[in-house]
Scaffold this motif. Structure first.
Motif, mmCIF file in Angstrom:
data_model
loop_
_atom_site.group_PDB
_atom_site.id
_atom_site.type_symbol
_atom_site.label_atom_id
_atom_site.label_comp_id
_atom_site.label_asym_id
_atom_site.label_seq_id
_atom_site.Cartn_x
_atom_site.Cartn_y
_atom_site.Cartn_z
ATOM 1 N N MET A 33 16.422 -6.888 1.671
ATOM 2 C CA MET A 33 16.932 -6.040 1.311
ATOM 3 C C MET A 33 18.201 -4.934 0.524
ATOM 4 O O MET A 33 18.248 -4.658 -0.444
ATOM 5 C CB MET A 33 17.094 -5.390 2.404
ATOM 6 N N GLY A 34 19.045 -6.160 0.535
ATOM 7 C CA GLY A 34 20.764 -6.748 -0.450
ATOM 8 C C GLY A 34 19.690 -6.361 -1.764
ATOM 9 O O GLY A 34 21.523 -6.754 -2.444
ATOM 10 N N CYS A 35 18.649 -7.414 -2.149
ATOM 11 C CA CYS A 35 18.706 -7.269 -3.580
ATOM 12 C C CYS A 35 18.085 -7.012 -3.774
ATOM 13 O O CYS A 35 17.923 -6.569 -5.669
ATOM 14 C CB CYS A 35 17.580 -9.168 -3.314
ATOM 15 N N GLY A 36 17.744 -5.531 -3.472
ATOM 16 C CA GLY A 36 17.475 -4.429 -3.498
ATOM 17 C C GLY A 36 15.827 -4.120 -3.716
ATOM 18 O O GLY A 36 15.502 -3.622 -5.241
ATOM 19 N N MET A 37 15.292 -4.402 -2.464
ATOM 20 C CA MET A 37 14.289 -4.431 -2.757
ATOM 21 C C MET A 37 13.452 -3.167 -2.628
ATOM 22 O O MET A 37 14.237 -2.403 -1.744
ATOM 23 C CB MET A 37 13.971 -5.170 -1.295
ATOM 24 N N GLU A 38 12.500 -2.640 -3.161
ATOM 25 C CA GLU A 38 12.202 -0.785 -2.961
ATOM 26 C C GLU A 38 11.186 -1.138 -1.280
ATOM 27 O O GLU A 38 9.917 -2.013 -1.264
ATOM 28 C CB GLU A 38 10.590 -0.974 -3.942
ATOM 29 N N VAL A 39 11.580 -0.062 -1.074
ATOM 30 C CA VAL A 39 11.438 -0.202 0.750
ATOM 31 C C VAL A 39 10.030 0.843 0.815
ATOM 32 O O VAL A 39 9.797 0.872 2.064
ATOM 33 C CB VAL A 39 12.117 0.379 1.408
ATOM 34 N N ASN A 40 9.325 1.214 -0.318
ATOM 35 C CA ASN A 40 7.976 2.314 -0.120
ATOM 36 C C ASN A 40 7.385 1.481 -1.184
ATOM 37 O O ASN A 40 7.671 1.958 -2.423
ATOM 38 C CB ASN A 40 8.845 3.576 -1.083
ATOM 39 N N VAL A 41 6.975 0.764 -0.924
ATOM 40 C CA VAL A 41 5.705 -0.349 -1.483
ATOM 41 C C VAL A 41 4.833 0.674 -1.823
ATOM 42 O O VAL A 41 3.835 0.404 -0.284
ATOM 43 C CB VAL A 41 5.515 -1.455 -1.612
ATOM 44 N N SER A 42 3.945 0.328 -2.853
ATOM 45 C CA SER A 42 2.026 0.575 -2.586
ATOM 46 C C SER A 42 1.153 -0.185 -3.805
ATOM 47 O O SER A 42 1.898 -0.657 -5.179
ATOM 48 C CB SER A 42 1.920 2.123 -2.861
ATOM 49 N N MET A 43 0.127 -0.724 -3.824
ATOM 50 C CA MET A 43 -0.959 -1.274 -4.086
ATOM 51 C C MET A 43 -1.985 -0.207 -5.422
ATOM 52 O O MET A 43 -2.919 -0.687 -4.344
ATOM 53 C CB MET A 43 -1.008 -2.571 -3.620
ATOM 54 N N HIS A 44 -1.586 -0.071 -5.908
ATOM 55 C CA HIS A 44 -2.657 0.421 -6.950
ATOM 56 C C HIS A 44 -3.393 1.781 -6.069
ATOM 57 O O HIS A 44 -4.724 1.688 -6.261
ATOM 58 C CB HIS A 44 -3.598 -0.344 -7.132
ATOM 59 N N GLY A 45 -2.150 2.719 -5.538
ATOM 60 C CA GLY A 45 -2.109 3.971 -4.727
ATOM 61 C C GLY A 45 -3.174 3.452 -3.507
ATOM 62 O O GLY A 45 -3.467 3.443 -2.603
ATOM 63 N N ARG A 46 -2.786 1.714 -3.088
ATOM 64 C CA ARG A 46 -3.411 1.373 -1.810
ATOM 65 C C ARG A 46 -3.179 1.768 -0.578
ATOM 66 O O ARG A 46 -2.219 0.975 -0.737
ATOM 67 C CB ARG A 46 -5.409 0.039 -1.694
ATOM 68 N N PRO A 47 -3.410 2.745 0.065
ATOM 69 C CA PRO A 47 -1.813 2.160 1.387
ATOM 70 C C PRO A 47 -2.333 0.809 2.071
ATOM 71 O O PRO A 47 -3.365 0.003 2.626
ATOM 72 C CB PRO A 47 -2.479 3.339 2.001
ATOM 73 N N PHE A 48 -0.853 0.073 2.861
ATOM 74 C CA PHE A 48 -0.826 -0.270 3.700
ATOM 75 C C PHE A 48 -0.324 -1.324 4.035
ATOM 76 O O PHE A 48 0.847 0.373 3.862
ATOM 77 C CB PHE A 48 -1.229 -2.534 2.289
ATOM 78 N N ASP A 49 0.183 -2.292 4.830
ATOM 79 C CA ASP A 49 1.957 -1.230 5.682
ATOM 80 C C ASP A 49 2.896 -1.641 4.889
ATOM 81 O O ASP A 49 2.960 -2.797 4.410
ATOM 82 C CB ASP A 49 1.765 -3.225 6.799
ATOM 83 N N SER A 50 4.122 -1.049 5.176
ATOM 84 C CA SER A 50 4.907 0.248 4.717
ATOM 85 C C SER A 50 6.207 -1.207 5.444
ATOM 86 O O SER A 50 5.908 -1.807 6.841
ATOM 87 C CB SER A 50 5.343 1.756 4.422
ATOM 88 N N PRO A 51 7.367 -1.061 5.073
ATOM 89 C CA PRO A 51 8.731 -1.899 4.622
ATOM 90 C C PRO A 51 8.502 -1.177 6.831
ATOM 91 O O PRO A 51 9.205 -2.025 7.892
ATOM 92 C CB PRO A 51 9.498 -2.031 3.958
ATOM 93 N N LEU A 52 8.986 0.270 6.618
ATOM 94 C CA LEU A 52 9.645 0.865 7.871
ATOM 95 C C LEU A 52 8.341 0.332 8.610
ATOM 96 O O LEU A 52 8.951 0.364 9.869
ATOM 97 C CB LEU A 52 9.748 1.842 8.043
ATOM 98 N N LEU A 53 6.984 0.592 9.236
ATOM 99 C CA LEU A 53 5.947 0.128 10.011
ATOM 100 C C LEU A 53 6.450 -0.642 10.650
ATOM 101 O O LEU A 53 5.577 -0.798 11.999
ATOM 102 C CB LEU A 53 4.768 0.977 9.355
ATOM 103 N N LEU A 54 6.484 -1.938 9.899
ATOM 104 C CA LEU A 54 6.269 -3.350 10.794
ATOM 105 C C LEU A 54 7.374 -3.686 11.050
ATOM 106 O O LEU A 54 7.610 -3.985 12.224
ATOM 107 C CB LEU A 54 6.581 -4.658 8.538
ATOM 108 N N ALA A 55 9.368 -2.265 10.666
ATOM 109 C CA ALA A 55 10.094 -2.667 11.643
ATOM 110 C C ALA A 55 9.922 -2.216 12.908
ATOM 111 O O ALA A 55 10.259 -2.522 13.640
ATOM 112 C CB ALA A 55 11.212 -1.959 10.403
#
Length: 869
Positions: free
Chosen positions: A441-463
């Motif tokens: 996260m300190g390296c500037g990681m994007e916290v809302n990620v998606s894969m070609h519009g396909r939903p999958f586990d978000s960082p917030l959900l995993l946390a």
């Protein structure tokens, strides 16, 4: 059959049914009929005597239908006896399996019956004859049967002895199953010409056979297979063709990876020196093989390339030596110049990934010192594998070196397919490594990620699942979206493989969208019974409480799954909508306080009910025969005309009640009608891949064959003449004829049903056409006396005339009934030719022959009088 050996009226009716392709015995296994006949030895003798002396067409039809039953029963003795009558030929038999045709030997092989197969082959059956997409007898003998059932090698050898052709797919199957005995048997019959064609085939599954053989068989069998292929191929004189060169390069690489030295030596003759597989040999750990390839001049510093069957990035001999922890070999390769071009992207990627995979920090530092300006993208695969394997110090080293944390695609670098397209942060969170998660996260990681519009586990959900409040707050402060949905770990696989047949579970669980297995952060917080986190997400970050209300992953459903009444009340206070199908589905199944709380909240918010809501809980109550729960839902004004998924159908409450209770308990149906169920609306919709089918309440009732239920609906206003159109495939009378209910058909005719109602445009048929296909002689007689048109044309789309339908389905006596109905005039030539062709195609040769005779003589009676069922 008066004056025949069968004096019992039951036996005469049974023989009549058999002659008419088991008409009236739908749902009764053919083998059960044979078992009944076999109980009486005298009956069996009389039966065989009758077949040799009885009426020609009747006996032929009986023999055709009985031999199909004998094959199904694996009764080789009866098969032989029937073939000996001369009424049937082994190659003229057509069996139907799940509505599709197959030849007799196909079916016996499918059933793995050695004796029946032998009897058919001895009688002249063609071992190569095959219908449809079932595959030939040999393939069925190899592949069919229970999944855990071993291949019957005796049956396979029998088919091979009679000339069954071995195909590449058979060899592939044997190799994949690691069945050495089967593989040897099949290879012994694989011709040189086939071997040559095999190497030139363009389909991937064929082209990959040598790879499969090398990958799954032992060295001896793999060498035997490849040797046979090569001998056949190069005898043709085209051994230099590019196709064979590509396959052989893959083959030697696979052989080297498995350490098959003998096979590698065999293939070295056909491989250019530039293609010597040193990296796969290093992966195998076979020192003698490595030395052999080095002596042959294998390059220690080739361009990186993919290793067959490996998911790591492209590799090199040096990378494989690092991965194997062979420091001596690493130094040897370095001395031979393996580091001379290490700064080039492919070579560096392979080496750093291997070092990260085995946590060789010292060598990773060495590589980074040699190439300090390498791009961050080149380090990302190494970072990903180091986090996955829990190599924390290695991961921190790569992060300090500038590894790109925002690379997350299905493919990183050349050859690396990352798990589910995960971003680096997701991998760290799945590992629940707080140090690495914060570092990423300190390296500037994007916290809302998606894969070609396909939903999958978000960082917030995993946390949230982790329950790490500090990480959660940090993600939210970085802009994480609270309503981003993610996949529930493992749920989809469990659903696909479960053997749970619970009725409640199946309601609304068919045709699942992948999003059915998604949940949001607030749902995960509810599952964790973390009220503080729920409050934070809802009040401060406006997380929605009403997503997935029709799925199991809604917050309310999660609270009920936990049997957490306090959390349920809290969610309702926060504004959760009680009109939640998934919550009610769980609540009504559990009953008690949770159900009462949810129902009370629903009634308070929706005192007049909510249109369109209630299909799922009502269906559950009906299926459970829970009249108390049903009364509570109806009192709360749940919509009785709302639908819920059930198997391949969507049913409303009335449709569910008719299917569940229409044969025995009409009280629930009466209750639903009083509550507002519309008896003329659609109550059932199937969910097919192509052809939509709708059903009214009356059509569903007719399917039960319960006349009292039909009368109940008609008295309530059900339309007895609703046409077959707009997705409705049958009129009430047509459906009564289709299911074989003479009683209901007579009731509908008395109510004014038109005996010649128009059929549906696609998939339709007239009432007479439907009953002739099924062989219901009594209904056909009633329809004809009521004015049914025996010459009604076939429906527009893939339909059958009455004559064609009877012929296609082997209804011998129905042909006579129809011919009689024409007053001896018969049918036109085109229809007769079509009927004969359809009969022959399904193996009903007696029907074909009878139609031919009727055409010639104009009229012929099979029996003095027809039997009524």
């Amino acid at each position: 059959m008066q004056n025949q050996p069968f004096q019992s009226s039951f036996h005469r009716s049974l023989i009549f049914s058999i002659a008419n392709n088991f008409a009236g015995l739908d749902g009764v296994p053919m083998g059960a009929v044979l078992e009944y006949l076999a109980k009486d030895p005298h009956m069996h003798l009389q039966f065989m005597k009758y077949l040799r002396a009885g009426p020609k067409y009747v006996c032929k039809a009986i023999a055709e239908n009985l031999i199909r039953a004998a094959i199904e029963k694996c009764d080789a003795t009866l098969v032989t006896a029937l073939l000996s009558t001369g009424l049937v030929t082994a190659d003229g038999i057509v069996c139907l399996v799940k509505g599709s045709r197959c030849a007799a030997v196909q079916r016996s092989a499918m059933l793995r019956s050695i004796e029946v197969t032998r009897a058919l082959l001895v009688a002249g059956a063609n071992v190569k004859k095959a219908y449809g997409a079932w595959g030939g007898p040999l393939e069925l003998a190899i592949r069919s049967g229970k999944k855990a059932s071993p291949v019957d090698i005796e049956l396979v050898n029998l088919l091979l002895e009679w000339g069954a052709e071995v195909r590449s797919t058979h060899l592939l199957f044997a190799a994949r199953e690691k069945d050495d005995i089967l593989f040897r048997s099949l290879m012994s019959k694989f011709s040189p010409l086939q071997c040559h064609e095999y190497l030139h085939a363009k389909k991937f599954e064929v082209k990959s056979f040598i790879d499969v053989a090398i990958g799954l068989l032992d060295c001896e069998l793999a060498t035997m297979a490849v040797t046979l292929m090569l001998q056949a191929h190069f005898q043709t004189g085209c051994g230099k063709c590019p196709q064979s060169s590509r396959i052989l390069r893959r083959s030697i690489s696979n052989a080297a990876m498995r350490g098959f030295s003998d096979l590698v030596i065999l293939l070295l003759e056909y491989i250019p020196k530039t293609d010597l597989p040193l990296a796969p040999a290093v992966r195998s750990g076979q020192r003698d093989l490595i030395e052999l390839l080095l002596e042959q001049g294998a390059a220690v510093d080739p361009a990186a390339y993919d290793l067959i069957g490996d998911m790591s990035p492209t590799s090199t001999p040096l990378a494989e030596a690092i991965r194997g922890g062979n420091n001596e070999l690493v130094r040897d390769f370095e001395n031979r110049g393996a580091l001379s071009r290490i700064r080039e992207r492919g070579r560096f990627d392979a080496a750093i990934y291997a070092a990260a995979e085995v946590n060789n920090i010292a060598y990773a530092q060495k590589l980074l010192q040699i190439a300090p300006d390498i791009s961050g993208g080149a380090l990302s695969p190494a970072l990903e594998i180091s986090i996955q394997k829990g190599h924390e110090d290695m991961a921190l080293l790569l992060l300090r070196a500038g590894a790109d944390v925002n690379v997350f695609s299905n493919k990183i670098g050349r050859g690396l397919y990352m798990d589910k397209g995960d971003a680096i942060l997701l991998i760290a969170l799945r590992q629940r490594n707080e140090v690495l998660a914060r570092a990423v996260m300190g390296c500037g990681m994007e916290v809302n990620v998606s894969m070609h519009g396909r939903p999958f586990d978000s960082p917030l959900l995993l946390a949230v699942r982790w329950g790490n409040l500090g990480i959660i707050r940090d993600l939210l402060s970085m802009g994480a979206v609270v309503d981003e949905d993610g996949e529930i770990d493992g749920v989809l696989d469990r659903r696909v493989n479960t053997d749970d047949d619970d009725d409640d579970h199946r309601i609304h669980c068919t045709y699942q969208d992948p999003r059915d297995f998604r949940e949001t952060a607030v749902t995960a917080a509810v599952k964790g019974s973390n009220k503080l986190l729920v409050e934070l997400l809802v009040n401060k970050y406006q997380a929605s409480l009403n997503l997935f209300s029709d799925r199991e992953t809604s917050p309310l459903a999660a609270a009920i799954s936990n049997k957490d009444t306090d959390m349920l009340r809290y969610l309702l206070e926060l504004g959760a909508d009680p009109a939640c199908h998934s919550a009610f589905r769980k609540a009504i199944s559990g009953g008690g306080e949770l159900f009462s709380e949810l129902l009370c909240a629903f009634r308070a918010k929706y005192p007049m009910g909510k249109p369109g809501f209630g299909g799922v809980p009502l269906s559950i109550a009906i299926r459970r025969n829970d009249e108390q729960g049903l009364d509570a839902l109806l009192e709360a004004k749940f919509d009785v005309n709302a639908f819920a998924f059930m198997g391949n159908w969507m049913l409303n409450s009335l449709g569910t009640a008719i299917r569940e209770h229409g044969r025995r308990n009409l009280s629930i149906i009466r209750k639903l009608i009083r509550a507002g169920s519309d008896v003329n609306e659609i109550v059932a919709r199937n969910m097919p891949a192509a052809l939509l089918s709708l059903r009214t309440a009356l059509l569903e009732a007719i399917s039960t064959k319960n006349k009292a239920l039909v009368e109940l609906l008609v008295e309530a206003g059900a339309d007895t003449n609703r046409p077959a159109q707009l997705g409705i495939k049958r009129t009430p009378l047509q459906h009564a004829c289709e299911v074989g209910s003479l009683e209901i058909a007579e009731f509908l005719l008395d109510r004014g049903a038109d005996v010649n109602e128009e059929p549906a445009f696609r998939g339709g048929a007239t009432s007479l056409q439907l009953c002739t296909m099924a062989g219901y002689a009594g209904i056909a007689d009633k329809l004809l006396k009521s004015g049914a048109d025996v010459h009604a044309p076939r429906p527009e789309s893939k339909g059958r005339t009455a004559l064609e339908g009877a012929a296609e389905h082997g209804r011998l006596d129905m042909l006579r009934i129809l011919w009689d109905a024409t007053a001896g005039q018969g049918f036109d030539a085109e229809q007769i030719e079509s009927a004969m062709k359809l009969a022959e195609g399904n193996g009903h040769l007696a029907c074909r022959d009878l139609i031919q005779k009727l055409r010639l003589v104009g009229r012929a009676l099979i029996m003095p009088e027809p039997f009524d069922f």
